[in-house]
Motif scaffolding. Structure first.
Motif, short mmCIF file in Angstrom:
data_model
loop_
_atom_site.label_atom_id
_atom_site.label_comp_id
_atom_site.label_asym_id
_atom_site.label_seq_id
_atom_site.Cartn_x
_atom_site.Cartn_y
_atom_site.Cartn_z
N PHE A 3 0.84 -1.20 0.00
CA PHE A 3 0.00 0.00 0.00
C PHE A 3 0.88 1.25 0.00
CE2 PHE A 3 -2.95 2.89 2.55
CZ PHE A 3 -3.62 3.32 1.41
N ALA A 4 0.73 2.08 -1.04
CA ALA A 4 1.61 3.23 -1.20
C ALA A 4 1.00 4.23 -2.17
CB ALA A 4 2.98 2.78 -1.73
N ASP A 5 1.44 5.47 -2.04
CA ASP A 5 1.07 6.52 -2.98
C ASP A 5 1.96 6.42 -4.22
OD1 ASP A 5 3.26 7.18 -1.24
OD2 ASP A 5 3.25 9.19 -2.12
N LYS A 6 1.42 6.83 -5.35
CA LYS A 6 2.18 6.95 -6.59
C LYS A 6 2.12 8.37 -7.15
CE LYS A 6 3.71 2.73 -7.01
NZ LYS A 6 5.16 2.46 -6.97
N ALA A 7 1.25 9.20 -6.58
CA ALA A 7 1.08 10.56 -7.07
C ALA A 7 2.26 11.44 -6.69
CB ALA A 7 -0.21 11.15 -6.52
N THR A 8 2.73 12.23 -7.63
CA THR A 8 3.80 13.19 -7.42
C THR A 8 3.39 14.51 -8.08
OG1 THR A 8 4.93 12.63 -9.48
CG2 THR A 8 5.53 11.36 -7.51
N VAL A 9 4.17 15.55 -7.88
CA VAL A 9 3.88 16.81 -8.57
C VAL A 9 3.96 16.61 -10.08
CG1 VAL A 9 4.68 19.18 -8.96
CG2 VAL A 9 4.62 18.24 -6.65
N GLN A 10 4.86 15.74 -10.52
CA GLN A 10 4.98 15.46 -11.96
C GLN A 10 3.82 14.60 -12.47
OE1 GLN A 10 7.59 15.01 -9.70
NE2 GLN A 10 8.37 17.05 -10.23
N SER A 11 3.32 13.69 -11.62
CA SER A 11 2.18 12.83 -11.99
C SER A 11 1.17 12.88 -10.84
CB SER A 11 2.65 11.39 -12.21
OG SER A 11 3.61 11.32 -13.24
N PRO A 12 0.47 14.01 -10.70
CA PRO A 12 -0.36 14.22 -9.51
C PRO A 12 -1.61 13.37 -9.44
CG PRO A 12 -0.66 16.01 -11.06
CD PRO A 12 0.46 15.18 -11.60
N ASN A 13 -2.01 12.79 -10.56
CA ASN A 13 -3.24 12.02 -10.58
C ASN A 13 -3.01 10.52 -10.68
OD1 ASN A 13 -4.80 14.60 -12.59
ND2 ASN A 13 -4.58 14.48 -10.39
N ALA A 14 -1.81 10.08 -10.31
CA ALA A 14 -1.52 8.64 -10.28
C ALA A 14 -2.19 8.02 -9.06
CB ALA A 14 -0.01 8.41 -10.23
N LEU A 15 -2.87 6.91 -9.28
CA LEU A 15 -3.62 6.26 -8.21
C LEU A 15 -2.70 5.50 -7.25
CD1 LEU A 15 -6.55 4.76 -10.31
CD2 LEU A 15 -6.62 6.82 -8.90
N ALA A 16 -3.10 5.44 -5.99
CA ALA A 16 -2.39 4.63 -5.01
C ALA A 16 -2.50 3.15 -5.38
CB ALA A 16 -2.97 4.88 -3.61
#
Length: 499
Positions: free
Chosen positions: A453-466
């Motif tokens: 379980f982890a985040d994937k969203a970054t400022v470069q890819s802000p809408n990446a799903l966990a």
């Protein structure tokens, strides 16, 4: 009696589900237990060493964690008006309830908001505060850049009372924003007293998170002391370079207030950058003040740390920093900063129907301070996020909590992190039937892989799903399974005292 018992068991078996094999974190912060959990319709009905009933659905959750559904205590995910009812960015994080009306926001009486949601529910539950900005707008309209009169405060109190009767969680303010920034302390104190009388709590984006931070903290503590209302600091932070490293002093002050009987708590999002309006760093609202602009870009953030998230007058600026735009314009960043604000205000005057003009992501906090605030015994996690935009918090806050503060740094145990996303949030908000795994509670539950379980969203890819969320259950209905929404929309509008 035996016949009646048999009928009851048959009825239970026909409708119930048993979850077995999981490490069960009950939301209290206690260590995990290897127990089974039975759900019947929208409730948890049994927890313990349970055997399957005849005809009962059994979910084998071996290797997964079972926890209460996560509660986002400060959310702006409603700004899309639930256009995508599945709310996939939230489900991928395990969020089953969001709380809106924060920062003084709101555009309708709570009864209308509740009725609209009930007519077209989403996959998740919502609850709401009543926003100070909403009250000021209804009573003062465009003439808000001043202190309210006693008659206007009374009119706002009447609107707040009606909302509290309709189930509002309490009263929220955004005292760094228009129109709340123009309010006197007595106005806020009076409205907080009304919220206390109606059984609600007080949630505040305080008047300053940087230069006037101490005075802003004093104000919310004074409100708690004078009214007796529980007070929560929204997204607690030290957003000024000069104060980095002082988190422990801040928490000592809050602990001392609690020792005096003030019921102060906080929520925190796990990022070093915020998202707000370009004007928020100008408390005097003087957008000709070059010295104030230079101060903001030196002590509160940097030109390279101010990333444009939305800019209606010139959409090509989105994704650029003030430093980038200043280079394009061939001028000092502080001059560019003032121009961006004044240009946006001119555009807004020419487009009065627009509800959104500009936003910016500002890097302004120290990681060590954030970790201290998250670890405080009386803080819960929030996202302060929404769907869309360039800030990753709306898609990643809950996964980031587990990835960074549990697995990577060990600052929190998994049990502590879950408590701050579930039971503690519910306690701070006054939600009585969510946030814990125990008989009688609502069946809002999540199953996730604690190692993935982890985040994937970054400022470069802000809408990446966990990633790593196996299943999400809301009100006994599975709304997310194997990485995608199921199309079920069992979400409810949760009313204070009736959730």
């Amino acid at each position: 009696m035996m016949l009646l018992l048999g009928v009851c068991l048959h009825s239970l078996a026909a409708a119930s589900t048993l979850i077995t094999g999981a490490s069960v974190h009950d939301g209290t912060g206690a260590p995990a237990q290897q127990v089974a959990v039975r759900i019947d319709k929208d409730r948890i009905v049994a927890v313990g060493a349970l055997q399957p009933l005849a005809g009962e659905q059994v979910i084998d959750a071996k290797g997964l964690v079972l926890a209460p559904g996560f509660i986002d205590s400060h959310s702006h995910h409603d700004r899309t008006d639930y256009a995508e009812r599945a709310m996939e960015p939230l489900l991928a994080q395990g969020v089953t309830t969001i709380v809106v009306g924060q920062d003084g926001d709101g555009d309708a009486p709570l009864a209308e908001v509740a009725a609209k949601f009930a007519a077209r529910p989403a996959a998740i539950n919502i609850a709401s505060y009543t926003g100070h900005g909403f009250l000021r707008d209804r009573v003062m309209g465009a003439n808000y850049k001043r202190v309210a009169t006693p008659a206007e405060v009374q009119a706002m109190q009447a609107l707040l009372t009606a909302d509290l009767k309709a189930g509002s969680l309490g009263f929220s303010t955004g005292l760094e924003y228009d129109p709340g920034i123009y309010s006197a302390r007595d106005e806020v104190l009076a409205l907080a007293g009304t919220a206390k009388a109606g059984g609600g709590t007080y949630m505040s984006h305080i008047r300053s998170e940087d230069v006037a931070f101490d005075d802003a903290i004093d104000e919310i503590l004074e409100i708690g002391a004078k009214t007796g209302i529980p007070v929560q600091i929204s997204h607690l932070k030290l957003g000024i370079v000069d104060r980095w490293g002082q988190s422990k002093q801040v928490l000592a002050k809050l602990d001392a207030a609690r020792a005096r009987g003030i019921k102060v708590t906080a929520d925190v999002y796990p990022y070093e950058y915020w998202q707000s309006t370009l004007s928020v760093l100008f408390p005097k609202r003087d957008f000709t003040d070059l010295a104030a602009s230079r101060f903001a870009l030196t002590h509160l953030t940097t030109p390279a740390g101010m990333l444009i998230g939305y800019y209606a007058p010139e959409p090509s600026y989105v994704g650029k920093t003030i430093a980038d735009i200043a280079a394009l314009r061939g001028e000092e960043p502080a001059v560019t900063y003032l121009w961006l604000i004044n240009n946006a205000q001119a555009w807004k005057a020419a487009h009065p129907e627009a509800t959104r003009v500009e936003s910016v992501i500002g890097t302004a906090m120290a990681p060590a301070d954030i970790a201290d605030f998250l670890a405080w015994k009386h803080s819960n996690l929030c996202s302060d996020g929404g769907i869309g935009g360039l800030h990753p918090r709306g898609y990643g806050a809950f996964g980031r909590m587990v990835r960074v503060y549990v697995r990577e740094t060990g600052r929190l145990s998994l049990a502590e992190a879950i408590h701050k996303m579930t039971g503690l949030s519910a306690e701070h908000l006054g939600l009585k039937t969510r946030g814990l795994i125990r008989p009688g509670m609502k069946a809002d539950l999540v199953l996730f892989d604690p190692d993935r379980f982890a985040d994937k969203a970054t400022v470069q890819s802000p809408n990446a799903l966990a990633v790593g969320m196996n299943s999400v259950i809301v009100g006994g209905a599975v709304v997310y399974r194997d990485g995608k929404p199921t199309g079920a929309y069992p979400g409810q509008f949760l009313k204070r005292g009736q959730d």
